[in-house]
Write an enzyme that holds these catalytic residues in place. Structure first.
Site, PDB file in Angstrom:
ATOM      1  N   LYS A  40      39.366  43.496  44.558  1.00  0.00           N
ATOM      2  CA  LYS A  40      40.205  43.864  43.070  1.00  0.00           C
ATOM      3  C   LYS A  40      39.343  42.823  42.241  1.00  0.00           C
ATOM      4  O   LYS A  40      39.579  43.053  41.089  1.00  0.00           O
ATOM      5  CB  LYS A  40      41.687  43.728  43.408  1.00  0.00           C
ATOM      6  CG  LYS A  40      42.368  44.528  44.316  1.00  0.00           C
ATOM      7  CD  LYS A  40      43.875  44.019  44.463  1.00  0.00           C
ATOM      8  CE  LYS A  40      44.561  44.789  45.470  1.00  0.00           C
ATOM      9  NZ  LYS A  40      46.045  44.145  45.683  1.00  0.00           N
ATOM     10  N   GLY A  41      39.001  41.651  42.619  1.00  0.00           N
ATOM     11  CA  GLY A  41      38.784  40.562  41.907  1.00  0.00           C
ATOM     12  C   GLY A  41      37.587  40.993  40.708  1.00  0.00           C
ATOM     13  O   GLY A  41      37.877  40.132  39.668  1.00  0.00           O
ATOM     14  N   GLU A  96      30.365  41.412  41.403  1.00  0.00           N
ATOM     15  CA  GLU A  96      31.154  40.593  42.091  1.00  0.00           C
ATOM     16  C   GLU A  96      31.669  39.465  41.228  1.00  0.00           C
ATOM     17  O   GLU A  96      31.202  38.889  40.179  1.00  0.00           O
ATOM     18  CB  GLU A  96      30.380  39.922  43.126  1.00  0.00           C
ATOM     19  CG  GLU A  96      31.064  39.033  44.282  1.00  0.00           C
ATOM     20  CD  GLU A  96      32.338  39.831  45.003  1.00  0.00           C
ATOM     21  OE1 GLU A  96      33.165  40.460  44.329  1.00  0.00           O
ATOM     22  OE2 GLU A  96      32.231  39.805  46.153  1.00  0.00           O
ATOM     23  N   ASP A  97      33.036  39.165  41.668  1.00  0.00           N
ATOM     24  CA  ASP A  97      33.575  38.211  40.892  1.00  0.00           C
ATOM     25  C   ASP A  97      32.936  36.809  41.217  1.00  0.00           C
ATOM     26  O   ASP A  97      32.766  35.847  40.306  1.00  0.00           O
ATOM     27  CB  ASP A  97      35.328  38.163  41.151  1.00  0.00           C
ATOM     28  CG  ASP A  97      35.402  38.252  42.673  1.00  0.00           C
ATOM     29  OD1 ASP A  97      34.703  38.176  43.502  1.00  0.00           O
ATOM     30  OD2 ASP A  97      36.593  38.248  42.872  1.00  0.00           O
ATOM     31  N   ASP A 100      30.934  32.830  47.485  1.00  0.00           N
ATOM     32  CA  ASP A 100      31.227  31.567  48.220  1.00  0.00           C
ATOM     33  C   ASP A 100      30.190  31.389  49.308  1.00  0.00           C
ATOM     34  O   ASP A 100      29.138  30.948  49.218  1.00  0.00           O
ATOM     35  CB  ASP A 100      32.783  31.985  48.805  1.00  0.00           C
ATOM     36  CG  ASP A 100      33.359  30.627  49.246  1.00  0.00           C
ATOM     37  OD1 ASP A 100      33.218  29.679  48.618  1.00  0.00           O
ATOM     38  OD2 ASP A 100      34.458  30.863  49.905  1.00  0.00           O
ATOM     39  N   LYS A 128      29.256  29.604  43.627  1.00  0.00           N
ATOM     40  CA  LYS A 128      29.765  28.161  44.205  1.00  0.00           C
ATOM     41  C   LYS A 128      28.603  28.028  45.314  1.00  0.00           C
ATOM     42  O   LYS A 128      28.489  28.091  46.412  1.00  0.00           O
ATOM     43  CB  LYS A 128      31.091  28.189  45.258  1.00  0.00           C
ATOM     44  CG  LYS A 128      32.474  28.205  44.255  1.00  0.00           C
ATOM     45  CD  LYS A 128      33.370  28.217  45.192  1.00  0.00           C
ATOM     46  CE  LYS A 128      34.816  28.784  44.921  1.00  0.00           C
ATOM     47  NZ  LYS A 128      35.730  28.844  45.824  1.00  0.00           N
ATOM     48  N   PHE A 149      39.403  25.724  44.060  1.00  0.00           N
ATOM     49  CA  PHE A 149      39.829  27.154  44.062  1.00  0.00           C
ATOM     50  C   PHE A 149      40.058  27.775  42.833  1.00  0.00           C
ATOM     51  O   PHE A 149      40.844  27.229  42.147  1.00  0.00           O
ATOM     52  CB  PHE A 149      40.814  27.335  45.079  1.00  0.00           C
ATOM     53  CG  PHE A 149      41.240  28.499  45.766  1.00  0.00           C
ATOM     54  CD1 PHE A 149      40.834  29.231  46.599  1.00  0.00           C
ATOM     55  CD2 PHE A 149      42.492  29.214  44.794  1.00  0.00           C
ATOM     56  CE1 PHE A 149      41.127  30.501  47.127  1.00  0.00           C
ATOM     57  CE2 PHE A 149      42.682  30.820  45.313  1.00  0.00           C
ATOM     58  CZ  PHE A 149      42.053  31.175  46.183  1.00  0.00           C
ATOM     59  N   ASP A 156      42.328  35.950  42.454  1.00  0.00           N
ATOM     60  CA  ASP A 156      43.830  35.650  42.728  1.00  0.00           C
ATOM     61  C   ASP A 156      44.003  34.500  43.744  1.00  0.00           C
ATOM     62  O   ASP A 156      43.074  33.994  44.280  1.00  0.00           O
ATOM     63  CB  ASP A 156      44.424  36.869  43.432  1.00  0.00           C
ATOM     64  CG  ASP A 156      43.930  37.059  44.877  1.00  0.00           C
ATOM     65  OD1 ASP A 156      42.785  37.192  44.863  1.00  0.00           O
ATOM     66  OD2 ASP A 156      44.611  37.065  45.633  1.00  0.00           O
ATOM     67  N   ARG A 162      45.790  36.985  38.523  1.00  0.00           N
ATOM     68  CA  ARG A 162      44.564  37.952  38.292  1.00  0.00           C
ATOM     69  C   ARG A 162      44.374  38.262  36.839  1.00  0.00           C
ATOM     70  O   ARG A 162      43.635  38.066  36.130  1.00  0.00           O
ATOM     71  CB  ARG A 162      44.465  39.240  39.027  1.00  0.00           C
ATOM     72  CG  ARG A 162      44.179  38.927  40.455  1.00  0.00           C
ATOM     73  CD  ARG A 162      44.056  40.426  41.006  1.00  0.00           C
ATOM     74  NE  ARG A 162      44.354  40.611  42.202  1.00  0.00           N
ATOM     75  CZ  ARG A 162      43.215  40.260  43.394  1.00  0.00           C
ATOM     76  NH1 ARG A 162      42.247  40.035  42.794  1.00  0.00           N
ATOM     77  NH2 ARG A 162      43.667  40.503  44.600  1.00  0.00           N
TER      78      ARG A 162
HETATM   79  P1  IMP Z   1      32.192  35.106  50.715  1.00  0.00           P
HETATM   80  O1  IMP Z   1      31.965  36.086  51.824  1.00  0.00           O
HETATM   81  O2  IMP Z   1      32.762  33.953  51.451  1.00  0.00           O
HETATM   82  O3  IMP Z   1      31.002  34.808  49.735  1.00  0.00           O
HETATM   83  O4  IMP Z   1      33.637  35.557  49.917  1.00  0.00           O
HETATM   84  C1  IMP Z   1      33.636  35.832  48.868  1.00  0.00           C
HETATM   85  C2  IMP Z   1      35.027  36.363  48.515  1.00  0.00           C
HETATM   86  O5  IMP Z   1      36.027  35.598  48.648  1.00  0.00           O
HETATM   87  C3  IMP Z   1      35.219  36.667  47.059  1.00  0.00           C
HETATM   88  O6  IMP Z   1      34.867  38.186  46.571  1.00  0.00           O
HETATM   89  C4  IMP Z   1      36.700  36.452  46.617  1.00  0.00           C
HETATM   90  O7  IMP Z   1      37.421  37.547  46.735  1.00  0.00           O
HETATM   91  C5  IMP Z   1      37.047  35.497  47.849  1.00  0.00           C
HETATM   92  N1  IMP Z   1      37.071  34.106  46.873  1.00  0.00           N
HETATM   93  C6  IMP Z   1      36.179  33.180  47.227  1.00  0.00           C
HETATM   94  N2  IMP Z   1      36.388  32.089  46.798  1.00  0.00           N
HETATM   95  C7  IMP Z   1      37.340  32.286  45.844  1.00  0.00           C
HETATM   96  C8  IMP Z   1      38.145  31.314  44.960  1.00  0.00           C
HETATM   97  O8  IMP Z   1      37.724  30.197  44.710  1.00  0.00           O
HETATM   98  N3  IMP Z   1      39.223  31.962  44.349  1.00  0.00           N
HETATM   99  C9  IMP Z   1      39.736  33.223  44.736  1.00  0.00           C
HETATM  100  N4  IMP Z   1      38.944  33.961  45.710  1.00  0.00           N
HETATM  101  C10 IMP Z   1      37.885  33.715  46.158  1.00  0.00           C
HETATM  102 MG    MG Z   2      36.495  39.479  45.848  1.00  0.00          MG
END
Ligand code: IMP
Ligand code: MG
Length: 171
Positions: A40-41, A96-97, A100, A128, A149, A156, A162
């Site tokens: 949803k992000g 993508e939002d 990470d 990040k 975070f 969210d 959100r």
């Molecule tokens: P990844 O697979 O570790 O890159 O995960 C990415 C997903 O984790 C993003 O699409 C977000 O939904 C969630 N996420 C990662 N960091 C944050 C944050 O700081 N706040 C909220 N959601 C996050």
């Molecule tokens: Mg996400």
């Protein structure tokens, strides 16, 4: 009560969204673009970008849940909502939002490439880099941010915050 501090205010945020929209518009001149919004992000970012682009932008939505091991995604992904229309031969930009570890996107890009689009690019509002485990090539990045975070503008904390109009972080 949790305290939310501002990381990127509305003005800075909209200015950067404008810049990315202009860049995409220029690079996709005369082409139809398929935005694949990762729910949803990414919903706020997707809508704000799309309304600023004068080419045809079609919207597709994907929703995944990534299994988490503590605070990190494991790379194992569960598809909750899949594409509705074919992307074969299309020019796709994944919206993508935040990136990470990179595990979710690396999985999704492989998945989308199997559908034989003409091209796939990646646009992420936030990155990040310190947290990266899997290397992913990001074509358009909004902001590189420290390991905090983040909430707001789609992101969210347990489904809350959100709808904040700016990017904040929880202390
Ligand atoms: P990844 O697979 O570790 O890159 O995960 C990415 C997903 O984790 C993003 O699409 C977000 O939904 C969630 N996420 C990662 N960091 C944050 C944050 O700081 N706040 C909220 N959601 C996050
Ligand atoms: Mg996400």
């Amino acid at each position: 009560m949790v305290e939310i501090k501002t990381l990127i205010d509305e003005e800075k945020l909209h200015k950067r969204v404008d810049e990315i929209a202009k860049q995409i518009e220029k690079e996709y001149k005369g082409k139809e673009i398929i935005f694949v919004c990762i729910l949803k992000g990414s919903i706020f970012f997707t809508v704000d970008l799309a309304r600023r682009i004068k080419e045809n932008v079609k919207l597709e939505f994907i929703r995944v849940s990534s299994y988490r091991d503590g605070t990190e995604s494991t790379g194992e992904i569960n598809m909750k909502l899949d594409l509705k229309d074919s992307i074969q031969g299309k020019d796709v930009i994944v919206i993508e939002d935040i990136i990470d570890t990179g595990r979710t996107l690396s999985y999704l890009i492989k998945y989308l490439k199997m559908k034989k689009p003409n091209s796939v690019k990646l646009c992420a509002l936030l990155d990040k880099p310190d947290r990266r485990v899997v290397d992913v090539k990001v074509d358009y990045t909004g902001f590189q941010i420290p390991d905090k975070f983040i909430v707001g503008y789609g992101l969210d904390w347990d489904e809350k915050y959100r709808n904040l109009p700016y990017i904040g972080y929880i202390e």
